[in-house]
Design a protein around this motif. Sequence first.
Motif, PDB file in Angstrom:
ATOM      1  N   LYS A  58       0.828  -1.211   0.000  1.00 30.71           N
ATOM      2  CA  LYS A  58       0.000   0.000   0.000  1.00 30.71           C
ATOM      3  C   LYS A  58       0.860   1.258   0.000  1.00 30.71           C
ATOM      4  N   HIS A  59       1.837   1.317   0.907  1.00 27.84           N
ATOM      5  CA  HIS A  59       2.674   2.512   1.020  1.00 27.84           C
ATOM      6  C   HIS A  59       3.717   2.581  -0.086  1.00 27.84           C
ATOM      7  N   ALA A  60       4.186   1.428  -0.570  1.00 25.83           N
ATOM      8  CA  ALA A  60       5.174   1.437  -1.652  1.00 25.83           C
ATOM      9  C   ALA A  60       4.567   2.029  -2.927  1.00 25.83           C
ATOM     10  N   PHE A  61       3.362   1.590  -3.294  1.00 28.57           N
ATOM     11  CA  PHE A  61       2.714   2.112  -4.499  1.00 28.57           C
ATOM     12  C   PHE A  61       2.395   3.604  -4.345  1.00 28.57           C
ATOM     13  N   ALA A  62       1.934   4.005  -3.170  1.00 33.80           N
ATOM     14  CA  ALA A  62       1.613   5.420  -2.952  1.00 33.80           C
ATOM     15  C   ALA A  62       2.865   6.281  -3.021  1.00 33.80           C
ATOM     16  N   THR A  63       3.982   5.798  -2.477  1.00 33.87           N
ATOM     17  CA  THR A  63       5.225   6.571  -2.484  1.00 33.87           C
ATOM     18  C   THR A  63       5.776   6.710  -3.897  1.00 33.87           C
ATOM     19  N   LEU A  64       5.791   5.622  -4.662  1.00 38.25           N
ATOM     20  CA  LEU A  64       6.271   5.686  -6.045  1.00 38.25           C
ATOM     21  C   LEU A  64       5.436   6.659  -6.870  1.00 38.25           C
ATOM     22  N   SER A  65       4.128   6.629  -6.678  1.00 35.16           N
ATOM     23  CA  SER A  65       3.244   7.546  -7.406  1.00 35.16           C
ATOM     24  C   SER A  65       3.517   8.997  -7.023  1.00 35.16           C
ATOM     25  N   PHE A  66       3.705   9.249  -5.732  1.00 35.38           N
ATOM     26  CA  PHE A  66       3.946  10.611  -5.257  1.00 35.38           C
ATOM     27  C   PHE A  66       5.238  11.178  -5.830  1.00 35.38           C
ATOM     28  N   VAL A  67       6.314  10.398  -5.785  1.00 32.41           N
ATOM     29  CA  VAL A  67       7.615  10.870  -6.294  1.00 32.41           C
ATOM     30  C   VAL A  67       7.538  11.100  -7.802  1.00 32.41           C
ATOM     31  N   ALA A  68       6.853  10.216  -8.530  1.00 32.27           N
ATOM     32  CA  ALA A  68       6.733  10.380  -9.975  1.00 32.27           C
ATOM     33  C   ALA A  68       5.980  11.657 -10.329  1.00 32.27           C
ATOM     34  N   GLU A  69       4.908  11.963  -9.593  1.00 27.58           N
ATOM     35  CA  GLU A  69       4.160  13.194  -9.847  1.00 27.58           C
ATOM     36  C   GLU A  69       5.020  14.429  -9.621  1.00 27.58           C
ATOM     37  N   ILE A  70       5.764  14.461  -8.516  1.00 29.54           N
ATOM     38  CA  ILE A  70       6.627  15.599  -8.226  1.00 29.54           C
ATOM     39  C   ILE A  70       7.710  15.728  -9.298  1.00 29.54           C
ATOM     40  N   PHE A  71       8.288  14.602  -9.700  1.00 26.94           N
ATOM     41  CA  PHE A  71       9.317  14.594 -10.746  1.00 26.94           C
ATOM     42  C   PHE A  71       8.790  15.234 -12.027  1.00 26.94           C
ATOM     43  N   ILE A  72       7.572  14.857 -12.439  1.00 26.96           N
ATOM     44  CA  ILE A  72       6.997  15.358 -13.686  1.00 26.96           C
ATOM     45  C   ILE A  72       6.796  16.860 -13.631  1.00 26.96           C
ATOM     46  N   PHE A  73       6.153  17.365 -12.570  1.00 25.61           N
ATOM     47  CA  PHE A  73       5.874  18.803 -12.488  1.00 25.61           C
ATOM     48  C   PHE A  73       7.152  19.607 -12.334  1.00 25.61           C
ATOM     49  N   LEU A  74       8.133  19.071 -11.636  1.00 27.45           N
ATOM     50  CA  LEU A  74       9.410  19.777 -11.501  1.00 27.45           C
ATOM     51  C   LEU A  74      10.075  19.925 -12.859  1.00 27.45           C
ATOM     52  N   TYR A  75      10.068  18.858 -13.646  1.00 26.97           N
ATOM     53  CA  TYR A  75      10.714  18.956 -14.951  1.00 26.97           C
ATOM     54  C   TYR A  75       9.935  19.850 -15.903  1.00 26.97           C
ATOM     55  N   VAL A  76       8.608  19.797 -15.867  1.00 25.97           N
ATOM     56  CA  VAL A  76       7.805  20.665 -16.734  1.00 25.97           C
ATOM     57  C   VAL A  76       8.127  22.131 -16.446  1.00 25.97           C
ATOM     58  N   GLY A  77       8.307  22.471 -15.170  1.00 26.40           N
ATOM     59  CA  GLY A  77       8.672  23.840 -14.813  1.00 26.40           C
ATOM     60  C   GLY A  77      10.001  24.255 -15.401  1.00 26.40           C
ATOM     61  N   MET A  78      11.003  23.365 -15.359  1.00 26.52           N
ATOM     62  CA  MET A  78      12.310  23.693 -15.926  1.00 26.52           C
ATOM     63  C   MET A  78      12.266  23.736 -17.449  1.00 26.52           C
ATOM     64  N   ASP A  79      11.543  22.801 -18.059  1.00 26.13           N
ATOM     65  CA  ASP A  79      11.508  22.724 -19.514  1.00 26.13           C
ATOM     66  C   ASP A  79      10.749  23.891 -20.140  1.00 26.13           C
ATOM     67  N   ALA A  80       9.918  24.553 -19.351  1.00 23.99           N
ATOM     68  CA  ALA A  80       9.155  25.690 -19.885  1.00 23.99           C
ATOM     69  C   ALA A  80      10.063  26.806 -20.372  1.00 23.99           C
ATOM     70  N   LEU A  81      11.288  26.869 -19.860  1.00 25.23           N
ATOM     71  CA  LEU A  81      12.214  27.943 -20.226  1.00 25.23           C
ATOM     72  C   LEU A  81      13.275  27.479 -21.221  1.00 25.23           C
ATOM     73  N   ASP A  82      13.030  26.349 -21.900  1.00 28.42           N
ATOM     74  CA  ASP A  82      13.996  25.858 -22.889  1.00 28.42           C
ATOM     75  C   ASP A  82      14.176  26.902 -23.986  1.00 28.42           C
ATOM     76  N   ILE A  83      15.366  27.459 -24.067  1.00 29.55           N
ATOM     77  CA  ILE A  83      15.613  28.627 -24.927  1.00 29.55           C
ATOM     78  C   ILE A  83      15.513  28.279 -26.407  1.00 29.55           C
ATOM     79  N   GLU A  84      15.838  27.037 -26.780  1.00 29.31           N
ATOM     80  CA  GLU A  84      15.826  26.668 -28.199  1.00 29.31           C
ATOM     81  C   GLU A  84      14.422  26.701 -28.774  1.00 29.31           C
TER      82      GLU A  84
END
Length: 543
Positions: free
Chosen positions: A303-329
């Motif tokens: 129960k906690h393993a699946f919830a933790t993996l999902s939580f980290v993946a969501e944070i990873f995605i939004f963090l990268y989307v924020g950085m990629d928004a400023l891709d200068i190319e």
Amino acid sequence: MAIDISSLFAKAGALSASDHASVVSMNLFVALLCACIVIGHLLEENRWINESITALAIGLCTGIVILLTTGGKSSHLLVFSEELFFIYLLPPIIFNAGFQVKKKQFFRNFMTIMLFGAVGTLISFIIISLGAMQFFKKMNIGPLTIGDYLAIGAIFSATDSVCTLQVLNQDETPLLYSLVFGEGVVNDATSVVLFNAIQSFDLSHINSGIALQLVGNFLYLFISSTMLGVLAGLLSAYIIKKLYFGRHSTDREVALMILMAYFSYMLAELFYLSGILTVFFCGIVMSHYTWHNVTESSRVTTKHAFATLSFVAEIFIFLYVGMDALDIEKWRVVSDSLGESVGVSAVLLGLILLGRAAFVFPLSFLSNLTKKSPYEKVNWKQQVTIWWAGLMRGAVSMALAYNQFTSSGGYTQLREDAFMITSTITVVLFSTVAFGLMTKPLVRILLPSSKQLARMISSEPSSPKSLILPFLNNEPDSETNQQGNTSIPRPTSLRMLLSTPSHTVHYYWRKFDNAFMRPVFGGRGFTPFVPGSPTERTEHQWQ
């Protein structure tokens, strides 16, 4: 020989330098993930800014810092890849959604969820595609094909309800939560299936035959993906029930559950099906059967393993989307026409608003016609909340846009492709931040408080409860609880089907599940007692 050795050393040095740069990037990214979690915890009491907006903001700030330190050459630590997103990050999120869902509410509102998630997505897809075709041809952004316009409809039909689900309470507003949650998952799956179906056809000369093939391919993908997920979940339940790994090692049964869940997703990708639908229904079936066949310690662990993996993946995605928004190319290609880029983003936002409204309110009206009790109907305040919840766009839209409008390696050289990538980034950022910040006050205004809800529930008539039987519910069998109450008259099967069709399906599914499915695949109350085996000694309230 000396020259060869020196060249080898030079290559080794360059390789080690490249490896060290990757290690530095990963260290910084992991540190940013930790910062997102800490800051999200500090903002937990406020709940105005959730983890998604926090990760986006940190990603944007990090992108600005990297841009300044690299002299405007780069804004991100990692190179975005739709393979990374679809193969590694999305499966744990979708599987955990199915694994943790309250199945009683989900399947009680199954027809309404499918109306919103499948039929509604098709309506939104048509409106966005036709609108983009009309407006973009007049805006002179470049030569887009009919396949591109249909892909745009699929890309911007994919919702992201994370912000709203973090505000809604599953216990206080169970009907609304199940509708928003279920529709979000089915919507993403439908959008991806539509996108894949579009890419598998030559749409340069579209006619009625190709349109029928497109519809048939969509239905095939939808049904086949669902059935594959169900079969994978049943297979895992049967293996664990028969072999019972827990007598020797709980690690084996936990590992098998995790690997079987991921295996279902990869099987769907192998056969060109929808991995999202497959892993979602695999999660539902595994929580109904497999989870009850393992030891109690393994239940807590999974129960906690699946919830933790999902939580980290969501944070990873939004963090990268924020950085990629400023891709200068990407922005350099459209730098000479920023006004048109803003116009494209505004048109897309308007089409999203229109497409969402075009199906939420009419389909809610149709759904309410089939409901007898006023407490099962979706009132207009809930309809507005459902409409608002689906306005946000997220990582699925980003990944599909990269797939359609970038070449191998993530490069965007064509002007029309750069327009679509930058507009997608703008829509994702604006919808997540602006709509996400306004969700909390909107929910407070429209939805009743917990005290009002308790009064509504207490005043609900209790007589129909004999027919409201959960579909795939984990509670003890309703029939056994009602054995002493034999005076309650039951209508005939035909009358039940005509008056309360969804409840009748629940009733007969329950009988079939208890008679045939659970004795074979296990489940609550159907696991034979063996010393140390998974018995029902405690009641788990998390489902």
